[in-house]
Write a protein that holds these residues in place. Structure first.
Motif, PDB file in Angstrom:
ATOM      1  N   PRO A  53      50.359  34.552  27.154  1.00 48.19           N
ATOM      2  CA  PRO A  53      51.240  33.930  28.155  1.00 48.19           C
ATOM      3  C   PRO A  53      51.775  34.913  29.189  1.00 48.19           C
ATOM      4  O   PRO A  53      52.331  34.489  30.210  1.00 48.19           O
ATOM      5  CB  PRO A  53      52.378  33.367  27.297  1.00 48.19           C
ATOM      6  N   ARG A  54      51.604  36.205  28.998  1.00 41.86           N
ATOM      7  CA  ARG A  54      52.125  37.185  29.944  1.00 41.86           C
ATOM      8  C   ARG A  54      51.232  37.349  31.168  1.00 41.86           C
ATOM      9  O   ARG A  54      51.654  37.907  32.183  1.00 41.86           O
ATOM     10  CB  ARG A  54      52.291  38.542  29.251  1.00 41.86           C
ATOM     11  N   LEU A  55      49.991  36.853  31.088  1.00 40.88           N
ATOM     12  CA  LEU A  55      49.069  36.975  32.216  1.00 40.88           C
ATOM     13  C   LEU A  55      49.338  35.847  33.207  1.00 40.88           C
ATOM     14  O   LEU A  55      49.285  34.666  32.854  1.00 40.88           O
ATOM     15  CB  LEU A  55      47.619  36.919  31.735  1.00 40.88           C
ATOM     16  N   ASP A  56      49.609  36.214  34.461  1.00 38.61           N
ATOM     17  CA  ASP A  56      49.928  35.211  35.479  1.00 38.61           C
ATOM     18  C   ASP A  56      48.690  34.541  36.052  1.00 38.61           C
ATOM     19  O   ASP A  56      48.723  33.366  36.401  1.00 38.61           O
ATOM     20  CB  ASP A  56      50.711  35.867  36.624  1.00 38.61           C
ATOM     21  N   PHE A  57      47.600  35.297  36.191  1.00 39.70           N
ATOM     22  CA  PHE A  57      46.375  34.746  36.773  1.00 39.70           C
ATOM     23  C   PHE A  57      45.207  35.661  36.415  1.00 39.70           C
ATOM     24  O   PHE A  57      45.397  36.715  35.790  1.00 39.70           O
ATOM     25  CB  PHE A  57      46.496  34.581  38.299  1.00 39.70           C
ATOM     26  N   VAL A  58      44.002  35.253  36.828  1.00 43.34           N
ATOM     27  CA  VAL A  58      42.779  36.012  36.528  1.00 43.34           C
ATOM     28  C   VAL A  58      42.005  36.215  37.821  1.00 43.34           C
ATOM     29  O   VAL A  58      41.866  35.286  38.630  1.00 43.34           O
ATOM     30  CB  VAL A  58      41.894  35.278  35.510  1.00 43.34           C
ATOM     31  N   ILE A  59      41.484  37.417  38.010  1.00 42.03           N
ATOM     32  CA  ILE A  59      40.574  37.705  39.116  1.00 42.03           C
ATOM     33  C   ILE A  59      39.196  38.017  38.545  1.00 42.03           C
ATOM     34  O   ILE A  59      39.044  38.880  37.686  1.00 42.03           O
ATOM     35  CB  ILE A  59      41.082  38.884  39.969  1.00 42.03           C
ATOM     36  N   PHE A  60      38.201  37.270  39.015  1.00 41.27           N
ATOM     37  CA  PHE A  60      36.804  37.530  38.665  1.00 41.27           C
ATOM     38  C   PHE A  60      36.164  38.225  39.864  1.00 41.27           C
ATOM     39  O   PHE A  60      35.984  37.625  40.922  1.00 41.27           O
ATOM     40  CB  PHE A  60      36.068  36.228  38.354  1.00 41.27           C
ATOM     41  N   SER A  61      35.796  39.492  39.693  1.00 37.31           N
ATOM     42  CA  SER A  61      35.389  40.303  40.842  1.00 37.31           C
ATOM     43  C   SER A  61      33.880  40.498  40.954  1.00 37.31           C
ATOM     44  O   SER A  61      33.384  41.605  41.133  1.00 37.31           O
ATOM     45  CB  SER A  61      36.102  41.661  40.800  1.00 37.31           C
ATOM     46  N   GLY A  62      33.129  39.401  40.858  1.00 30.23           N
ATOM     47  CA  GLY A  62      31.721  39.438  41.222  1.00 30.23           C
ATOM     48  C   GLY A  62      30.730  39.601  40.090  1.00 30.23           C
ATOM     49  O   GLY A  62      31.082  39.922  38.966  1.00 30.23           O
ATOM     50  N   ASP A  63      29.450  39.401  40.444  1.00 32.65           N
ATOM     51  CA  ASP A  63      28.356  39.320  39.478  1.00 32.65           C
ATOM     52  C   ASP A  63      28.730  38.342  38.369  1.00 32.65           C
ATOM     53  O   ASP A  63      28.645  38.644  37.175  1.00 32.65           O
ATOM     54  CB  ASP A  63      27.987  40.691  38.914  1.00 32.65           C
ATOM     55  N   ILE A  64      29.131  37.167  38.800  1.00 30.86           N
ATOM     56  CA  ILE A  64      29.491  36.096  37.881  1.00 30.86           C
ATOM     57  C   ILE A  64      28.253  35.653  37.105  1.00 30.86           C
ATOM     58  O   ILE A  64      28.324  35.361  35.914  1.00 30.86           O
ATOM     59  CB  ILE A  64      30.084  34.899  38.647  1.00 30.86           C
ATOM     60  N   THR A  65      27.105  35.646  37.790  1.00 28.04           N
ATOM     61  CA  THR A  65      25.853  35.202  37.170  1.00 28.04           C
ATOM     62  C   THR A  65      24.811  36.319  37.198  1.00 28.04           C
ATOM     63  O   THR A  65      24.985  37.336  37.872  1.00 28.04           O
ATOM     64  CB  THR A  65      25.293  33.979  37.907  1.00 28.04           C
ATOM     65  N   GLU A  66      23.740  36.091  36.500  1.00 29.83           N
ATOM     66  CA  GLU A  66      22.654  37.057  36.444  1.00 29.83           C
ATOM     67  C   GLU A  66      21.703  36.918  37.633  1.00 29.83           C
ATOM     68  O   GLU A  66      21.231  37.904  38.182  1.00 29.83           O
ATOM     69  CB  GLU A  66      21.865  36.891  35.141  1.00 29.83           C
TER      70      GLU A  66
END
Length: 617
Positions: A53-66
């Motif tokens: 619960p301490r994490l406010d949000f998530v950043i996905f910084s690329g190469d999501i797929t192969e």
């Protein structure tokens, strides 16, 4: 007493302000969904993040797929949507360079390829990294830079601290890193974060503190990992989290967050060198140059006194050859990487919106359109009123140019098609991103033969090169650094070689006398391979020496000159007889697209949207 009370008030305001700035978020990067463990590792990380619960949000910084496929993107999106908090996502090179949708599905699936938001006094800014559909160093798309400039003007007032996010490091691994860095440094950028390198590492990017985070993939371990980033008013700490297992006791990296006042500092890193443009002025003249507001990932064709181009905003447009001014624009619904082809008064082009278009070359009005099942990234090839073009739906088609009527289609293509075919006699040849190469009867669409390179890795496909025909053989080059010669009629392997110390890639072309196939190596050499020898025999070499070079753009030539593109905006013109460098010109720092010749003039664009028109003296 009043001064003491004032001091206390100020003290508590500062303490409260500092406390209010503290928050945590997760950076998850290089998930490579579609790889062997990518989806499973991502799902484990998402479950772990949901339990914190301490994490406010998530950043996905690329190469999501192969491989950037529609299926892989949807698998990733469905997994990410199970997060119980906000997330922000940008693409990486794996999502765009091998994308069957022409890097269009990413923004369709995730809503955008950029993000910008404010959180507890910090402004977060994420941009795409490229390269899009053409192998080269990364590049923030021109349209992303235009967006970033506008976003910063609207949201970055009052010296609000900025955290920049890109998949690539903000250094020479991005062709236009300096454009982004210079823009950010005119505001209060305090830190930049990235992925791409699959390692945790601290950097300094032209004075901006930079941090690379490791891949979420488990690799040789039992689980993957991501970083928990805690932001305070004066520092950011990076702590490694192994989902479901443990969080490291101590942060592995700390960044001091402060206003660097870059306006008071001098440049740290050198910028690209354009001094070559002061040379060779007796051999060439720049007639005009044009700057697009988006990337250009295709070549150029001519119609009377105009040039026909396309860009990644989905536009097809005409420029006046006399002065470079725009004459007309036609808008499609997707990005375009297909080079427009002109036949009489008609322009034919494919778009990632799934359509093949027939457009008036006079005024840009639509004459017809044909719907494919997926993006159309292939470049049209027109012969005697018939257009031949491949798409991402596993089909290669022949259409009547005048009406767009389907004449035939071949449905057996593995992977997708992103290049231009070659016609020789009654056969038409092309490769796909499924490791295969095809020869079809151009009149019926029936398969005559098919050849496979035998690789299990789709990224080694013979798909980006334009095939070359000479002396009964078809020549192709692929990212696996092999050069291959096939019997044009039967597909029988004549030779296939990987020469030690000669790292050829997809950039190739044919000499005017058809005795040589010109190939460019990754070490920046230009070689001539015999079309007559029974094996890969190098019988000619230019004095040209480029730096490390991976652009797949075809080499153009005539009886006098060889025109060599590069991945960093340098056009080299070589004397075809002696192999010596006649002249060079640096157009920009982006990849050079297919080169167009008209008499003694050259028209060429670069991936970052620069167009240059030269006259050879």
């Amino acid at each position: 007493m009043k001064s003491f009370l004032g001091f206390l008030v100020l003290f508590f305001v500062l303490v409260f302000h500092s406390f209010g700035q503290t928050f945590q978020f997760a950076q998850v990067t290089d998930t490579h969904v579609g790889g062997s463990t990518g989806l499973e590792d991502l799902e484990r990380t998402i479950q772990d993040i949901n339990a914190n619960p301490r994490l406010d949000f998530v950043i996905f910084s690329g190469d999501i797929t192969e491989f950037g496929s529609d299926e892989e993107l949807m698998l990733a999106k469905n997994a990410m949507d199970k997060l119980n908090k906000a997330y922000y996502v940008i693409p990486g090179n794996h999502d765009s360079n091998w994308s069957e949708s022409g890097a269009n599905s990413f923004r369709t699936v995730f809503g955008s390829e950029t993000f910008g938001f404010e959180h507890k006094g910090f402004l977060f800014l994420g941009t795409h990294s490229g390269p899009n559909m053409r192998m080269s160093p990364g590049q923030i798309p021109r349209e992303n830079l235009v967006w970033m400039d506008q976003f910063l003007k609207e949201h970055a007032s009052n010296r609000i601290p900025i955290i920049s996010v890109n998949h690539y490091p903000q250094d020479s691994s991005l062709n236009n890193w300096f454009d982004a860095v210079d823009m950010l440094k005119s505001y209060n950028v305090q830190m930049a974060i990235c992925g791409h390198g699959h390692n945790n590492k601290g950097y300094n990017w032209d004075g901006i503190p930079g941090v690379m985070s490791r891949s979420n993939l488990r690799a040789k371990d039992s689980v993957g990992a991501y970083n928990i980033i805690e932001i305070q008013s004066d520092k950011a700490t990076f702590t490694l989290r192994f989902p479901g297992v443990k969080t490291e006791d101590q942060p592995w990296h700390t960044v001091d967050l402060r206003d660097h006042h870059f306006e008071l500092q001098s440049t740290v890193y050198p910028r690209p060198d354009y001094s070559v443009n002061d040379l060779y002025t007796d051999k060439r003249e720049v007639l005009w140059e044009y700057q697009d507001n988006s990337d250009i990932g295709s070549g150029i064709d001519f119609y009377k006194k105009s040039a026909i181009l396309s860009n990644t905003q989905g536009e097809v447009y005409a420029l006046n050859l006399k002065n470079g001014e725009k004459i007309w624009t036609f808008q499609t619904g997707g990005k375009i990487y297909s080079t427009p082809a002109v036949y009489k008064d008609l322009v034919v082009v494919g778009s990632s919106d799934h359509y093949i278009y027939g457009i008036s070359a006079k005024n840009g009005l639509e004459k017809w359109k044909f719907k494919a099942d997926k993006a159309v990234l292939g470049t049209p090839l027109i012969e005697k009123g018939v257009v031949f073009i491949g798409a991402s739906d596993g089909k290669f088609r022949a259409l009547e140019v005048k009406t767009g009527k389907l004449l035939w289609e071949f449905e057996g293509v593995k992977g997708y098609i992103s290049s231009q075919a070659l016609i020789e006699g009654n056969l038409i040849y092309f490769g796909s991103w499924g490791n295969d190469f095809y020869a079809l009867n151009k009149n019926t669409g029936e398969k005559v033969w098919e050849w496979s390179n035998g690789s299990a890795n789709r990224m080694f496909s013979p798909a980006a090169c334009i095939p070359v025909y000479a002396n009964g053989k078809i020549f192709i080059v692929a990212p696996d650094r092999y050069m291959t010669a096939l019997d044009a009629q039967t597909g029988e392997l004549q030779w296939r070689e990987l020469k030690e110390g000669i790292r050829v890639r997809e950039s190739m072309g044919l000499s005017a006398d058809k005795k040589l196939v010109y190939v460019k190596t990754m070490d920046g050499e230009l070689l001539g391979v015999s079309t007559l020898a029974p094996q890969m025999e190098i019988t000619w070499k230019s004095t040209l020496q480029l730096p490390y070079e991976i652009s797949p753009t075809a080499i153009k030539s005539n009886k006098k000159w060889i025109f060599v593109p590069s991945h960093s905006g340098l056009l080299s013109v070589i004397d075809a007889k002696t192999g010596s460098v006649s002249w060079q010109y640096k157009i920009s720092n982006g990849m050079v697209n297919p080169i167009s010749l008209i008499k003694n003039k050259i028209l060429v664009s670069t991936m970052d949207g620069k167009v240059s028109f030269f006259e050879i003296k």
